[in-house]
Design a protein around this motif. Sequence first.
Motif, PDB file in Angstrom:
ATOM      1  N   VAL A 199       0.809  -1.222   0.000  1.00 46.27           N
ATOM      2  CA  VAL A 199       0.000   0.000   0.000  1.00 46.27           C
ATOM      3  C   VAL A 199       0.841   1.271   0.000  1.00 46.27           C
ATOM      4  O   VAL A 199       0.590   2.184  -0.782  1.00 46.27           O
ATOM      5  CB  VAL A 199      -0.955   0.019   1.218  1.00 46.27           C
ATOM      6  N   SER A 251       2.758   4.422  -0.496  1.00 47.17           N
ATOM      7  CA  SER A 251       3.140   4.935  -1.806  1.00 47.17           C
ATOM      8  C   SER A 251       4.061   6.154  -1.760  1.00 47.17           C
ATOM      9  O   SER A 251       4.354   6.738  -2.806  1.00 47.17           O
ATOM     10  CB  SER A 251       1.885   5.281  -2.624  1.00 47.17           C
ATOM     11  N   ALA A 289       3.555  -1.761  -4.693  1.00 48.43           N
ATOM     12  CA  ALA A 289       2.560  -0.697  -4.860  1.00 48.43           C
ATOM     13  C   ALA A 289       3.142   0.397  -5.735  1.00 48.43           C
ATOM     14  O   ALA A 289       4.349   0.455  -5.961  1.00 48.43           O
ATOM     15  CB  ALA A 289       2.164  -0.125  -3.493  1.00 48.43           C
ATOM     16  N   LYS A 297      -8.884  -1.337  -4.126  1.00 50.66           N
ATOM     17  CA  LYS A 297      -7.435  -1.382  -4.220  1.00 50.66           C
ATOM     18  C   LYS A 297      -6.796  -2.011  -2.995  1.00 50.66           C
ATOM     19  O   LYS A 297      -5.753  -2.661  -3.108  1.00 50.66           O
ATOM     20  CB  LYS A 297      -6.860   0.020  -4.437  1.00 50.66           C
ATOM     21  N   TYR A 298      -7.411  -1.874  -1.815  1.00 53.72           N
ATOM     22  CA  TYR A 298      -6.775  -2.400  -0.613  1.00 53.72           C
ATOM     23  C   TYR A 298      -7.009  -3.894  -0.442  1.00 53.72           C
ATOM     24  O   TYR A 298      -6.143  -4.612   0.035  1.00 53.72           O
ATOM     25  CB  TYR A 298      -7.237  -1.607   0.611  1.00 53.72           C
ATOM     26  N   ALA A 338      -4.513  -5.243  -2.720  1.00 52.04           N
ATOM     27  CA  ALA A 338      -3.164  -5.071  -2.179  1.00 52.04           C
ATOM     28  C   ALA A 338      -2.838  -6.148  -1.154  1.00 52.04           C
ATOM     29  O   ALA A 338      -1.733  -6.716  -1.158  1.00 52.04           O
ATOM     30  CB  ALA A 338      -3.025  -3.688  -1.551  1.00 52.04           C
TER      31      ALA A 338
END
Length: 382
Positions: A128, A130, A146, A304-305, A308
């Motif tokens: 995650v 970034s 990520a 997205k999580y 991830a």
Amino acid sequence: MTANRLAASIFSFFAASGLVCTAAYAASPVKIGLIQPLTGSVAYNGQADVNGAKLAVAVINKAGGVLGHPLELTIEDGQCNPANTVNAAEKLVQKDKVSALIGAFCSSATAAIMPVAQKYRIPLLTGVSSEADLTEKGNPWFFRAAETDQLLARSFAPTLIRTLSLKRVAYVGVNDDWGRGGVQAFQQALQAGGVQTASTDYFDHGATDFYTLLAKLRASGADGLFVAAETQDGSTLVKQLKELGLNIKVFGVGSWATSDFIDLAGPAAEGVYAAVPYASTLATPENSAFVNSYTTVYKAPPGKYGAAGYNAVEIMAAAIQRAGSTDADRIRAALLQTDYQAPNGRYRFTAKGQAYGFSLVLVQIHNKVPQVVATTTVGAPH
């Protein structure tokens, strides 16, 4: 649904699908430590990461586990707080004897445990965080599966300028390493495309009153609003924006394309643009299979999580399998050999531990669905 009821329903699905290990098989597990924010204003997102990670563990164990043993997650709540995250990492390494660490969501929290990983010589992978500088610190034990804020900005700033006819943009971000980094990256990329800056403001995690900030925005003359925020904060902001009747184009980074954000924001989510590494609407065979599995268990499509968490566990487990051992040096060497086909592309690592080869997506929320506007692939750094 309460946490206990959700856990029970997930267990029931796993059991019905043959994904729960027998007692005999459950002996001598290979342990991975997972640190995510499970309480506080980022808990929606941390729990989504944990959900994806648990799904990956179930899939891996159904296929035979790792090194002939079941894979086991030991999960700690770091709250996106650097001090709490360090305490969690120390516990996982010293008491729980994990073979590797995954975490810790917020870039500031991940940065705080990078020295812990180096001290104990244990692989640390984030799916995650970034903030770009993390992979520039020269820590050989740190890997990032990520995107960076700069990658997102460079990839989609021209499309946003053209699609939204941006002339003057206001920037709002959560006041941490990630929020400030995201604002800076997009501000630089949009300014390079001729877009003026109307204002720049930051807020604290868990903020509930954005009215003063939005009043300033109304007076700024901005035609676009960039926001770096997660689910709870972002949904509150856009609802108050709509309540005040501000007609402005909203785009940003964070949790905008997740079902949690869309549900919490309600009608205020309509039309929002998001630059993300993953969307459930990506049209790949791998993603279709992942979305089906995730939705069957959690009754909502992954964001997205969730992706991830799933990808990070798959990458780390595969590295341990390639290493043929839980020896840390061998796992680290195996991580550098990663070639993982994910729901959102193909992950490999540079010598600095930065992943490349996966997809980045620009989406717009329309009728509660993150519709893909543009895609690109993260190339290998020169």
